[in-house]
Scaffold this active site. Structure first.
Site, PDB file in Angstrom:
ATOM      1  N   HIS A  15     -50.515  21.532 -12.962  1.00 24.77           N
ATOM      2  CA  HIS A  15     -49.764  22.733 -13.334  1.00 24.77           C
ATOM      3  C   HIS A  15     -50.280  23.311 -14.649  1.00 24.77           C
ATOM      4  O   HIS A  15     -50.274  22.641 -15.674  1.00 24.77           O
ATOM      5  CB  HIS A  15     -48.287  22.367 -13.465  1.00 24.77           C
ATOM      6  CG  HIS A  15     -47.384  23.538 -13.650  1.00 24.77           C
ATOM      7  ND1 HIS A  15     -46.357  23.555 -14.564  1.00 24.77           N
ATOM      8  CD2 HIS A  15     -47.347  24.758 -13.039  1.00 24.77           C
ATOM      9  CE1 HIS A  15     -45.713  24.702 -14.494  1.00 24.77           C
ATOM     10  NE2 HIS A  15     -46.297  25.452 -13.580  1.00 24.77           N
ATOM     11  N   HIS A  57     -49.044  32.869 -19.351  1.00 23.82           N
ATOM     12  CA  HIS A  57     -47.811  32.828 -18.567  1.00 23.82           C
ATOM     13  C   HIS A  57     -46.782  33.838 -19.062  1.00 23.82           C
ATOM     14  O   HIS A  57     -46.190  34.567 -18.274  1.00 23.82           O
ATOM     15  CB  HIS A  57     -47.204  31.425 -18.604  1.00 23.82           C
ATOM     16  CG  HIS A  57     -45.913  31.308 -17.854  1.00 23.82           C
ATOM     17  ND1 HIS A  57     -44.683  31.612 -18.427  1.00 23.82           N
ATOM     18  CD2 HIS A  57     -45.647  30.932 -16.583  1.00 23.82           C
ATOM     19  CE1 HIS A  57     -43.730  31.431 -17.537  1.00 23.82           C
ATOM     20  NE2 HIS A  57     -44.277  31.010 -16.408  1.00 23.82           N
TER      21      HIS A  57
END
Length: 255
Positions: A15, A57
């Site tokens: 991730h 992000h």
């Protein structure tokens, strides 16, 4: 041109690169995942002010990138000069924000399969989806032409507008719809996007829902699974793959 539902030889993805062991969405994170044997990664992409895609992000600075304001307040090279590592550890002081093209190129050169999450800043869904799809299609044009779907990236997003734009620009690049929970009309929405996979928060997934997704002919991916027992349960339900932050507990060959 049809891609098989899940033709990727991966079950576990790191991730944002290095999970909890390195700063997210950085080359340092990617290298940490690779050092631990991972050859599959999930990471996030958005556009800078000048329309150049960067690996980040959050649509704003301050959490993982030192500074203030929004990503779209800065050009890509300005972002690339910022510190994306010191929030994690002093050893990562000065770790830069990666440019998407360079980051993806490194992954491709080293055989790292990519789940590229299109993460548009508010109001930039169409531009971001189109830009990411265009770059992915160009970078993997030969592999797509040869039907080598095992190495072609998968584009995913919570934004249906971004996925629609990606399909418009590069329909040949496979897409996946991200949803935290599955609403009653999930199948209609996935079908409308021509997506091959559904990506869901594992906390909201049940055996019955997993069977429904698989029974409808879609691949099923879960985020973010950090407990080995839960990972085994999900795989037992037919989940095709998942990403994890705990790359120290759940390795790339986990079964």
């Amino acid at each position: 041109m049809m891609v098989p539902v899940w033709s990727y030889p991966v079950r576990v993805l790191a991730h944002r690169g290095g999970g909890t062991l390195a700063p997210e969405n950085t080359m340092a994170g990617l290298r940490e995942g690779m050092r631990r044997g991972f050859r599959a990664i999930e990471y996030d992409i958005m556009l800078a002010r000048d329309g150049i895609a960067v690996v980040m992000h959050d649509p704003y600075l301050g959490r993982t990138v030192a500074g203030a304001g929004n990503v779209f307040d800065y050009d890509a090279l300005e972002l690339a000069a910022m510190d994306a590592g010191s929030w994690f550890a002093r050893a990562h002081d000065g770790e830069p924000v990666p440019l998407f093209v360079e980051f993806a190129g490194f992954c491709k050169a080293h055989g790292v399969w990519m789940n590229m999450e299109i993460k548009p800043a508010p109001g930039y869904d169409i531009e971001t989806g189109g830009a990411v799809a265009r770059i992915a299609a160009g970078m993997f044009a030969d592999e797509i032409a040869a039907g080598r779907w095992d190495v072609v990236p998968l584009l995913s997003s919570f934004s249906e507008l971004a996925l629609e734009a990606a399909r418009e620009v590069a329909p040949e690049v496979p897409r996946a719809l991200l949803m935290s929970e599955l609403p009653p009309d999930w199948e209609r929405r996935v079908q409308a996007l021509g997506a091959v996979a559904l990506h869901v928060n594992h906390r909201h997934l049940t055996r019955e829902l997993a069977l429904a997704v698989k029974g409808a002919g879609y691949a099923l991916f879960c985020y973010t699974v950090n407990e080995p027992a839960r990972a085994r349960e999900l795989l037992g339900w037919g989940v095709d793959a998942f990403c994890t932050d705990r790359i120290d507990l759940i390795g790339p060959d986990f079964i």
